[in-house]
Write an enzyme that holds these catalytic residues in place. Structure first.
Site, short mmCIF file in Angstrom:
data_model
loop_
_atom_site.label_atom_id
_atom_site.label_comp_id
_atom_site.label_asym_id
_atom_site.label_seq_id
_atom_site.Cartn_x
_atom_site.Cartn_y
_atom_site.Cartn_z
CG ASN A 28 -1.81 1.16 1.33
OD1 ASN A 28 -1.40 2.29 1.10
ND2 ASN A 28 -3.05 0.93 1.68
CG ASP B 173 -3.05 4.67 0.77
OD1 ASP B 173 -3.07 4.52 -0.46
OD2 ASP B 173 -3.94 4.24 1.53
CG HIS B 174 1.83 5.88 5.05
ND1 HIS B 174 0.47 6.04 5.09
CD2 HIS B 174 2.17 5.37 6.25
CE1 HIS B 174 0.01 5.65 6.26
NE2 HIS B 174 1.02 5.22 6.99
NE ARG C 274 7.23 21.28 3.13
CZ ARG C 274 8.53 21.50 3.32
NH1 ARG C 274 9.31 21.79 2.31
NH2 ARG C 274 9.04 21.43 4.52
CG HIS D 30 -8.18 4.13 1.10
ND1 HIS D 30 -8.39 3.93 2.44
CD2 HIS D 30 -9.39 4.53 0.60
CE1 HIS D 30 -9.66 4.18 2.74
NE2 HIS D 30 -10.28 4.56 1.63
NE ARG E 196 -8.31 7.57 4.14
CZ ARG E 196 -9.14 7.23 5.12
NH1 ARG E 196 -10.27 7.89 5.31
NH2 ARG E 196 -8.84 6.25 5.93
NE ARG F 59 -7.66 11.55 5.35
CZ ARG F 59 -8.07 10.83 6.41
NH1 ARG F 59 -7.23 10.01 7.01
NH2 ARG F 59 -9.28 10.94 6.86
CG HIS F 60 -3.62 9.35 1.47
ND1 HIS F 60 -4.44 8.66 0.63
CD2 HIS F 60 -3.83 8.83 2.71
CE1 HIS F 60 -5.11 7.75 1.31
NE2 HIS F 60 -4.78 7.84 2.59
CD GLU G 50 -7.06 -0.20 1.39
OE1 GLU G 50 -7.31 0.84 2.04
OE2 GLU G 50 -6.14 -0.95 1.69
CB THR H 298 -9.15 1.44 7.22
OG1 THR H 298 -8.76 2.05 5.99
CG2 THR H 298 -10.50 0.79 7.07
CD GLU I 260 -7.00 -6.27 3.36
OE1 GLU I 260 -7.31 -5.81 2.23
OE2 GLU I 260 -6.26 -5.67 4.17
CG HIS J 137 -5.18 -1.98 9.26
ND1 HIS J 137 -4.73 -1.33 10.39
CD2 HIS J 137 -5.69 -1.01 8.45
CE1 HIS J 137 -4.97 -0.04 10.28
NE2 HIS J 137 -5.55 0.19 9.11
N GLY J 138 -1.76 -3.00 9.98
CA GLY J 138 -0.89 -2.96 11.15
C GLY J 138 0.22 -4.00 11.13
N GLY K 133 1.17 -1.55 4.31
CA GLY K 133 1.58 -0.20 3.95
C GLY K 133 2.52 0.42 4.96
N1 PXP Z 1 -5.79 -3.23 4.37
C1 PXP Z 1 -6.71 -2.26 4.41
C2 PXP Z 1 -8.11 -2.58 4.05
C3 PXP Z 1 -6.36 -0.94 4.76
O1 PXP Z 1 -7.28 0.02 4.80
C4 PXP Z 1 -5.00 -0.66 5.05
C5 PXP Z 1 -4.58 0.74 5.37
O2 PXP Z 1 -4.84 1.58 4.31
C6 PXP Z 1 -4.08 -1.72 4.97
C7 PXP Z 1 -4.50 -3.00 4.66
C8 PXP Z 1 -2.64 -1.51 5.26
O3 PXP Z 1 -2.50 -1.20 6.61
P1 PXP Z 1 -1.09 -0.71 7.14
O4 PXP Z 1 -0.81 0.61 6.47
O5 PXP Z 1 -1.30 -0.58 8.62
O6 PXP Z 1 -0.09 -1.74 6.76
#
Ligand code: PXP
Length: 237
Positions: A6, A8-9, A17, A42, A44, A48-49, A69, A100, A150, A189-190, A211
């Site tokens: 992912n 996004d970051h 910036r 993702h 949104r 935002r990103h 996503e 999320t 998921e 996630h996480g 991510g």
């Molecule tokens: N899966 C889903 C559905 C998510 O929304 C996210 C975060 O955008 C992730 C996985 C990845 O999570 P993390 O950034 O904590 O690895």
């Protein structure tokens, strides 16, 4: 087991910036070079990103698996139908959340999800539902018509002490149940470098979606080299 990264970051840093650097598209191609089988982003509602441009360009560049996503809103469904990512993961979305926060409330939003899944599948897009690791949510997911879920690993990632095993067992049981019902079970996630092993060893899980952990590590392992390159330029005659 596949890894979808992912990005996004990377877009979050760029938006600090409102410029063009760092480009999530470049990060995505490097992730693929590193061995990732897929890229997740993702889009949104508040943008935002990740931006519409990112999704557009990534759709052209990522030929492995592009996973979008998104919330199951008319706006997002229209975007997905037009750009045709390989896969859509439907997630709950709240404006005020940092990320999320949990799986979908599949029971309350059953009709909306079922309708979104049908539209996306008819367009040839694979659909996954981001759900909490409960038997009830797996069973309801099956009835929505999805063929993929998921499983939310956030509670596992945040668990401490004896709760860690409790959460791992919930994920294992849920993944097994999903697979027994004919669903593809993914997880995410996480997840990070400290907590990945027990999840990566679950045989019923087909793919992991990561991510924050990977982007955080990338910043740290790239720091020394980035500073060194700047010093070299500063000292060049
Ligand atoms: N899966 C889903 C559905 C998510 O929304 C996210 C975060 O955008 C992730 C996985 C990845 O999570 P993390 O950034 O904590 O690895």
């Amino acid at each position: 087991m596949i890894l979808s990264v992912n990005i996004d970051h990377i877009a979050t840093i760029r938006q600090a910036r409102l410029g063009v650097d760092p480009d999530p598209v470049m990060a995505a191609t490097l992730a693929i070079l590193g061995g990732a089988e897929g890229i997740t982003l993702h889009l949104r509602e508040d943008r935002r990103h990740v931006s519409d441009r990112d999704l557009n360009v990534l759709r052209q560049v990522i030929t492995t698996n592009l996973n979008l996503e998104m919330a199951a809103t008319p706006e997002m469904i229209a975007i997905a139908l037009e750009l045709k990512p390989d896969m859509v993961t439907l997630v709950p979305e709240k404006r005020e959340e940092l990320t999320t926060e949990g799986g979908l409330d599949v029971s309350s939003h059953f009709d909306k999800l079922k309708d979104a899944i049908k539209q996306l599948q008819e367009a040839g897009i694979a659909v996954s539902l981001f759900i909490n690791p409960t038997a009830q949510d797996i069973d309801i997911s099956l009835d929505t018509g999805t063929n993929m879920v998921e499983i939310h690993t956030g509670l596992y990632a945040n668990a401490r002490g004896k709760n860690i095993d409790l959460e791992i067992n919930r994920i294992i049981t849920s993944a097994k149940r999903a697979v027994a019902l004919g669903l593809i079970a993914n997880a995410g996630h996480g997840l990070n470098y400290q907590n990945i092993k027990p999840i990566a060893s679950i045989k019923s899980i087909s793919g992991l979606y990561i991510g924050h952990g990977i982007i955080s590590r990338a910043v740290m392992i790239g720091m020394k080299e980035a500073v060194s390159q700047m010093k070299t330029l500063m000292l060049e005659k």
